[in-house]
Write a protein that holds these residues in place. Structure first.
Motif, PDB file in Angstrom:
ATOM      1  N   PRO A 127       0.756  -1.270   0.019  1.00  0.00           N
ATOM      2  CA  PRO A 127      -0.050  -0.018   0.001  1.00  0.00           C
ATOM      3  C   PRO A 127       0.783   1.217   0.057  1.00  0.00           C
ATOM      4  N   GLU A 128       1.995   1.000   0.636  1.00  0.00           N
ATOM      5  CA  GLU A 128       2.921   2.376   0.732  1.00  0.00           C
ATOM      6  C   GLU A 128       3.467   2.757  -0.607  1.00  0.00           C
ATOM      7  N   ASP A 129       3.328   1.828  -1.781  1.00  0.00           N
ATOM      8  CA  ASP A 129       3.794   1.934  -3.033  1.00  0.00           C
ATOM      9  C   ASP A 129       2.823   2.921  -3.902  1.00  0.00           C
ATOM     10  N   THR A 130       1.721   3.263  -3.325  1.00  0.00           N
ATOM     11  CA  THR A 130       0.576   4.165  -4.039  1.00  0.00           C
ATOM     12  C   THR A 130       1.176   5.356  -3.989  1.00  0.00           C
ATOM     13  N   ALA A 131       1.222   5.760  -5.360  1.00  0.00           N
ATOM     14  CA  ALA A 131       1.637   7.331  -5.970  1.00  0.00           C
ATOM     15  C   ALA A 131       1.443   7.355  -7.375  1.00  0.00           C
ATOM     16  N   VAL A 132       1.657   8.640  -7.694  1.00  0.00           N
ATOM     17  CA  VAL A 132       1.711   8.911  -9.123  1.00  0.00           C
ATOM     18  C   VAL A 132       3.170   8.681  -9.383  1.00  0.00           C
ATOM     19  N   TYR A 133       3.656   7.992 -10.241  1.00  0.00           N
ATOM     20  CA  TYR A 133       4.890   7.525 -10.784  1.00  0.00           C
ATOM     21  C   TYR A 133       5.166   8.258 -12.035  1.00  0.00           C
ATOM     22  N   TYR A 134       6.432   8.877 -12.106  1.00  0.00           N
ATOM     23  CA  TYR A 134       6.729   9.871 -13.039  1.00  0.00           C
ATOM     24  C   TYR A 134       7.979   9.274 -13.586  1.00  0.00           C
ATOM     25  N   CYS A 135       8.394   9.524 -15.008  1.00  0.00           N
ATOM     26  CA  CYS A 135       9.291   9.194 -15.663  1.00  0.00           C
ATOM     27  C   CYS A 135      10.332  10.569 -16.056  1.00  0.00           C
ATOM     28  N   ASN A 136      11.710  10.295 -15.785  1.00  0.00           N
ATOM     29  CA  ASN A 136      12.421  11.495 -16.107  1.00  0.00           C
ATOM     30  C   ASN A 136      13.648  11.052 -17.034  1.00  0.00           C
ATOM     31  N   VAL A 137      13.756  11.808 -18.217  1.00  0.00           N
ATOM     32  CA  VAL A 137      14.880  11.731 -19.027  1.00  0.00           C
ATOM     33  C   VAL A 137      15.751  12.749 -19.092  1.00  0.00           C
ATOM     34  N   GLY A 138      16.815  12.499 -18.844  1.00  0.00           N
ATOM     35  CA  GLY A 138      18.239  13.609 -18.961  1.00  0.00           C
ATOM     36  C   GLY A 138      18.677  13.510 -20.234  1.00  0.00           C
ATOM     37  N   TRP A 139      18.591  14.717 -20.873  1.00  0.00           N
ATOM     38  CA  TRP A 139      19.064  14.891 -22.309  1.00  0.00           C
ATOM     39  C   TRP A 139      19.918  16.090 -22.714  1.00  0.00           C
ATOM     40  N   ASN A 140      20.945  16.342 -22.969  1.00  0.00           N
ATOM     41  CA  ASN A 140      21.679  17.433 -23.457  1.00  0.00           C
ATOM     42  C   ASN A 140      21.447  18.687 -22.539  1.00  0.00           C
ATOM     43  N   GLY A 141      21.769  18.240 -21.365  1.00  0.00           N
ATOM     44  CA  GLY A 141      21.651  19.233 -20.144  1.00  0.00           C
ATOM     45  C   GLY A 141      20.393  19.573 -19.816  1.00  0.00           C
ATOM     46  N   GLY A 142      19.115  18.811 -20.414  1.00  0.00           N
ATOM     47  CA  GLY A 142      17.949  19.245 -19.527  1.00  0.00           C
ATOM     48  C   GLY A 142      17.396  17.825 -19.302  1.00  0.00           C
ATOM     49  N   TYR A 143      16.385  18.116 -18.282  1.00  0.00           N
ATOM     50  CA  TYR A 143      15.683  17.002 -17.638  1.00  0.00           C
ATOM     51  C   TYR A 143      14.190  17.240 -17.675  1.00  0.00           C
ATOM     52  N   TYR A 144      13.491  16.174 -18.431  1.00  0.00           N
ATOM     53  CA  TYR A 144      12.137  16.085 -18.660  1.00  0.00           C
ATOM     54  C   TYR A 144      11.238  14.954 -18.021  1.00  0.00           C
ATOM     55  N   PHE A 145      10.157  15.411 -17.574  1.00  0.00           N
ATOM     56  CA  PHE A 145       8.924  14.477 -16.912  1.00  0.00           C
ATOM     57  C   PHE A 145       7.857  14.502 -17.766  1.00  0.00           C
ATOM     58  N   GLY A 146       7.525  13.057 -17.655  1.00  0.00           N
ATOM     59  CA  GLY A 146       6.101  12.769 -18.233  1.00  0.00           C
ATOM     60  C   GLY A 146       4.851  13.282 -17.326  1.00  0.00           C
ATOM     61  N   GLN A 147       3.778  12.979 -17.846  1.00  0.00           N
ATOM     62  CA  GLN A 147       2.799  13.533 -17.020  1.00  0.00           C
ATOM     63  C   GLN A 147       2.217  12.530 -15.749  1.00  0.00           C
ATOM     64  N   GLY A 148       2.912  11.523 -15.872  1.00  0.00           N
ATOM     65  CA  GLY A 148       2.741  10.575 -14.799  1.00  0.00           C
ATOM     66  C   GLY A 148       1.637   9.715 -14.895  1.00  0.00           C
ATOM     67  N   THR A 149       1.776   8.374 -14.143  1.00  0.00           N
ATOM     68  CA  THR A 149       0.706   7.394 -14.106  1.00  0.00           C
ATOM     69  C   THR A 149       0.433   6.855 -12.663  1.00  0.00           C
ATOM     70  N   GLN A 150      -0.902   6.800 -12.437  1.00  0.00           N
ATOM     71  CA  GLN A 150      -1.395   6.517 -11.100  1.00  0.00           C
ATOM     72  C   GLN A 150      -1.193   5.185 -10.716  1.00  0.00           C
ATOM     73  N   VAL A 151      -0.467   4.854  -9.623  1.00  0.00           N
ATOM     74  CA  VAL A 151      -0.380   3.367  -9.053  1.00  0.00           C
ATOM     75  C   VAL A 151      -1.211   3.450  -7.793  1.00  0.00           C
ATOM     76  N   THR A 152      -2.163   2.509  -7.605  1.00  0.00           N
ATOM     77  CA  THR A 152      -2.802   2.551  -6.357  1.00  0.00           C
ATOM     78  C   THR A 152      -2.695   1.051  -5.952  1.00  0.00           C
ATOM     79  N   VAL A 153      -2.272   0.795  -4.685  1.00  0.00           N
ATOM     80  CA  VAL A 153      -2.299  -0.546  -4.284  1.00  0.00           C
ATOM     81  C   VAL A 153      -3.121  -0.835  -3.152  1.00  0.00           C
ATOM     82  N   SER A 154      -4.075  -1.428  -3.127  1.00  0.00           N
ATOM     83  CA  SER A 154      -5.401  -1.401  -2.242  1.00  0.00           C
ATOM     84  C   SER A 154      -5.857  -2.631  -2.116  1.00  0.00           C
ATOM     85  N   SER A 155      -6.521  -3.299  -1.299  1.00  0.00           N
ATOM     86  CA  SER A 155      -7.300  -4.539  -1.303  1.00  0.00           C
ATOM     87  C   SER A 155      -8.907  -4.168  -1.160  1.00  0.00           C
TER      88      SER A 155
END
Length: 115
Positions: free
Chosen positions: A87-115
């Motif tokens: 359950p503590e893994d529940t969060a919005v997960y974001y990818c970050n790509v480093g390229w040419n001196g910059g860092y770029y995030f995506g919009q995220g994807t929700q992960v929910t761990v629950s019974s």
């Protein structure tokens, strides 16, 4: 133009698994370091796992032994295999790509761990 798109999130029961994907375009992907971050409500964004251009990986202590990051440069994609989810893994997960001196995030994807 750099684009980063995450997918694969969802609702899963404790102990279950999910695989997240991060697709990037507009960059020389094989030369980029890529990280997965997550942000839970009321908490700061934290690094979960990272893979360098050379394939070296590192993980947050909280996910070691449960999560695996990998990359497929042929399709410009990085994956995060998440097993034994808690359950503590529940969060919005974001990818970050480093390229040419910059860092770029995506919009995220929700992960929910629950019974």
């Amino acid at each position: 133009q750099v684009q980063v798109v995450e997918s694969g999130g969802g609702l899963v029961q404790p102990g279950g698994s999910l695989r997240l994907s991060c697709a990037a375009s507009g960059i020389f992907f094989s030369a980029s370091a890529v990280g997965w971050y997550r942000q839970a409500p009321g908490k700061e964004r934290e690094l979960v796992a990272r893979v360098t251009a050379g394939g070296i990986t590192n993980y947050a202590d909280s996910v070691k032994g449960r999560f695996t990051i990998s990359r497929d440069n042929a399709v410009n994609t990085v994956y995060l295999q998440m097993n034994s989810l808690k359950p503590e893994d529940t969060a919005v997960y974001y990818c970050n790509v480093g390229w040419n001196g910059g860092y770029y995030f995506g919009q995220g994807t929700q992960v929910t761990v629950s019974s």
